[in-house]
Design a protein around this motif. Sequence first.
Motif, PDB file in Angstrom:
ATOM      1  N   SER A 137      10.574   1.278   4.292  1.00 56.71           N
ATOM      2  CA  SER A 137      10.342   1.911   2.989  1.00 56.71           C
ATOM      3  C   SER A 137      10.960   1.063   1.879  1.00 56.71           C
ATOM      4  O   SER A 137      12.032   0.491   2.041  1.00 56.71           O
ATOM      5  CB  SER A 137      10.907   3.325   2.967  1.00 56.71           C
ATOM      6  OG  SER A 137      12.314   3.296   2.964  1.00 56.71           O
ATOM      7  N   PRO A 138      10.256   0.976   0.753  1.00 58.45           N
ATOM      8  CA  PRO A 138      10.785   0.166  -0.347  1.00 58.45           C
ATOM      9  C   PRO A 138      11.991   0.823  -0.991  1.00 58.45           C
ATOM     10  O   PRO A 138      12.151   2.044  -0.955  1.00 58.45           O
ATOM     11  CB  PRO A 138       9.604   0.097  -1.323  1.00 58.45           C
ATOM     12  CG  PRO A 138       8.822   1.327  -1.042  1.00 58.45           C
ATOM     13  CD  PRO A 138       8.990   1.604   0.425  1.00 58.45           C
ATOM     14  N   PHE A 145      13.173  -5.068  -6.354  1.00 63.13           N
ATOM     15  CA  PHE A 145      12.800  -4.205  -5.236  1.00 63.13           C
ATOM     16  C   PHE A 145      12.921  -4.970  -3.925  1.00 63.13           C
ATOM     17  O   PHE A 145      12.881  -6.199  -3.909  1.00 63.13           O
ATOM     18  CB  PHE A 145      11.358  -3.700  -5.412  1.00 63.13           C
ATOM     19  CG  PHE A 145      11.188  -2.745  -6.558  1.00 63.13           C
ATOM     20  CD1 PHE A 145      11.320  -1.381  -6.368  1.00 63.13           C
ATOM     21  CD2 PHE A 145      10.917  -3.206  -7.837  1.00 63.13           C
ATOM     22  CE1 PHE A 145      11.180  -0.499  -7.426  1.00 63.13           C
ATOM     23  CE2 PHE A 145      10.764  -2.334  -8.896  1.00 63.13           C
ATOM     24  CZ  PHE A 145      10.899  -0.974  -8.695  1.00 63.13           C
ATOM     25  N   GLN A 203      10.807  -5.154  -1.577  1.00 60.72           N
ATOM     26  CA  GLN A 203       9.546  -5.711  -1.110  1.00 60.72           C
ATOM     27  C   GLN A 203       8.490  -5.634  -2.194  1.00 60.72           C
ATOM     28  O   GLN A 203       8.720  -5.089  -3.270  1.00 60.72           O
ATOM     29  CB  GLN A 203       9.062  -4.985   0.148  1.00 60.72           C
ATOM     30  CG  GLN A 203       8.854  -3.493  -0.042  1.00 60.72           C
ATOM     31  CD  GLN A 203       8.512  -2.831   1.267  1.00 60.72           C
ATOM     32  OE1 GLN A 203       7.356  -2.882   1.677  1.00 60.72           O
ATOM     33  NE2 GLN A 203       9.496  -2.251   1.921  1.00 60.72           N
ATOM     34  N   ARG A 204       7.348  -6.191  -1.909  1.00 62.03           N
ATOM     35  CA  ARG A 204       6.211  -6.190  -2.835  1.00 62.03           C
ATOM     36  C   ARG A 204       5.822  -4.739  -3.127  1.00 62.03           C
ATOM     37  O   ARG A 204       5.702  -3.925  -2.211  1.00 62.03           O
ATOM     38  CB  ARG A 204       5.075  -6.950  -2.172  1.00 62.03           C
ATOM     39  CG  ARG A 204       3.881  -7.173  -3.006  1.00 62.03           C
ATOM     40  CD  ARG A 204       2.834  -7.959  -2.188  1.00 62.03           C
ATOM     41  NE  ARG A 204       1.679  -8.196  -2.987  1.00 62.03           N
ATOM     42  CZ  ARG A 204       1.409  -9.330  -3.616  1.00 62.03           C
ATOM     43  NH1 ARG A 204       2.226 -10.343  -3.483  1.00 62.03           N
ATOM     44  NH2 ARG A 204       0.332  -9.455  -4.342  1.00 62.03           N
ATOM     45  N   MET A 205       5.606  -4.435  -4.410  1.00 57.00           N
ATOM     46  CA  MET A 205       5.352  -3.059  -4.820  1.00 57.00           C
ATOM     47  C   MET A 205       3.932  -2.878  -5.349  1.00 57.00           C
ATOM     48  O   MET A 205       3.266  -3.834  -5.727  1.00 57.00           O
ATOM     49  CB  MET A 205       6.347  -2.651  -5.908  1.00 57.00           C
ATOM     50  CG  MET A 205       7.802  -2.709  -5.477  1.00 57.00           C
ATOM     51  SD  MET A 205       8.194  -1.663  -4.071  1.00 57.00           S
ATOM     52  CE  MET A 205       8.005  -0.056  -4.789  1.00 57.00           C
ATOM     53  N   ASP A 206       3.505  -1.613  -5.391  1.00 56.13           N
ATOM     54  CA  ASP A 206       2.256  -1.231  -6.044  1.00 56.13           C
ATOM     55  C   ASP A 206       2.605  -0.969  -7.509  1.00 56.13           C
ATOM     56  O   ASP A 206       3.262   0.021  -7.818  1.00 56.13           O
ATOM     57  CB  ASP A 206       1.693   0.027  -5.389  1.00 56.13           C
ATOM     58  CG  ASP A 206       0.489   0.600  -6.110  1.00 56.13           C
ATOM     59  OD1 ASP A 206       0.040   0.011  -7.116  1.00 56.13           O
ATOM     60  OD2 ASP A 206      -0.010   1.655  -5.672  1.00 56.13           O
ATOM     61  N   ASP A 249       7.801  -8.066  -6.679  1.00 57.73           N
ATOM     62  CA  ASP A 249       9.039  -7.451  -6.205  1.00 57.73           C
ATOM     63  C   ASP A 249      10.106  -7.402  -7.302  1.00 57.73           C
ATOM     64  O   ASP A 249      11.227  -6.979  -7.060  1.00 57.73           O
ATOM     65  CB  ASP A 249       9.574  -8.140  -4.948  1.00 57.73           C
ATOM     66  CG  ASP A 249       9.926  -9.610  -5.172  1.00 57.73           C
ATOM     67  OD1 ASP A 249       9.702 -10.132  -6.285  1.00 57.73           O
ATOM     68  OD2 ASP A 249      10.413 -10.230  -4.226  1.00 57.73           O
ATOM     69  N   SER A 309       5.063   0.977  -2.005  1.00 56.79           N
ATOM     70  CA  SER A 309       4.997  -0.468  -1.793  1.00 56.79           C
ATOM     71  C   SER A 309       3.526  -0.877  -1.808  1.00 56.79           C
ATOM     72  O   SER A 309       2.630  -0.025  -1.878  1.00 56.79           O
ATOM     73  CB  SER A 309       5.629  -0.842  -0.456  1.00 56.79           C
ATOM     74  OG  SER A 309       4.812  -0.397   0.611  1.00 56.79           O
ATOM     75  N   HIS A 310       3.261  -2.171  -1.707  1.00 53.38           N
ATOM     76  CA  HIS A 310       1.874  -2.646  -1.720  1.00 53.38           C
ATOM     77  C   HIS A 310       1.085  -2.175  -0.497  1.00 53.38           C
ATOM     78  O   HIS A 310      -0.128  -2.133  -0.536  1.00 53.38           O
ATOM     79  CB  HIS A 310       1.825  -4.170  -1.850  1.00 53.38           C
ATOM     80  CG  HIS A 310       2.182  -4.907  -0.613  1.00 53.38           C
ATOM     81  ND1 HIS A 310       3.459  -4.920  -0.091  1.00 53.38           N
ATOM     82  CD2 HIS A 310       1.426  -5.653   0.225  1.00 53.38           C
ATOM     83  CE1 HIS A 310       3.470  -5.635   1.006  1.00 53.38           C
ATOM     84  NE2 HIS A 310       2.262  -6.098   1.219  1.00 53.38           N
ATOM     85  N   SER A 322       8.955   5.116  -1.180  1.00 47.71           N
ATOM     86  CA  SER A 322      10.420   5.033  -1.143  1.00 47.71           C
ATOM     87  C   SER A 322      10.945   6.404  -0.756  1.00 47.71           C
ATOM     88  O   SER A 322      10.367   7.431  -1.109  1.00 47.71           O
ATOM     89  CB  SER A 322      10.978   4.601  -2.497  1.00 47.71           C
ATOM     90  OG  SER A 322      10.671   5.554  -3.479  1.00 47.71           O
TER      91      SER A 322
END
Length: 181
Positions: free
Chosen positions: A37-38, A60, A62-65, A90, A116-117, A122
């Motif tokens: 989980s981000p 963040f 990791q890569r996020m939306d 991120d 996340s992407h 989260s």
Amino acid sequence: NWGQMFSIIIGVMNWKSWLNILGILLVDGVFVSWQLSPRVISHQPSETQLHSRQPLLIDFSQRMDPDSANTKIKFTPEISGSNTWNDSYDQLTFIPDEIWPAGQIFSLEIDRGVLSHIKLPSLNPYRATLQISPYLLTYLWPAEGSSNLYVANPETGESQALTGESTGILDYATNQDGSLI
């Protein structure tokens, strides 16, 4: 063959064994979801005060939306601004439309559920307090002879030398938003 061996194993195991296996798989699944989980790693500046139109960076894990993240970020009191993302999505950069109000304290909140992407949410919210620096007065001193550049807090009277040139400074200028001298 494999089919016969699988039938033998299934036949030997009772329902308690199956419950134990399912329990272990469930715990492993929760652990893996928690790990994947981000989350917010940090915000910058974190140890110093924000000033003028200084950007706020949010890192963040990791890569996020971006669409999801942009809707979950709140400032209290509210301040308008723009969000931009780095190429790997991120790190979010928030730049206020107006200067940060001097001396004000803001609360940064990122609600749980930001995606996340790969659409993992989260699990925990992120909360931080942001201190905005007070107005500072920049001046040359002394008026006669070799002057140097100083900054003073008019509220506390605290003063700090910014330069220490033996030949002195004749003049100075700031950029348009006052964040650089």
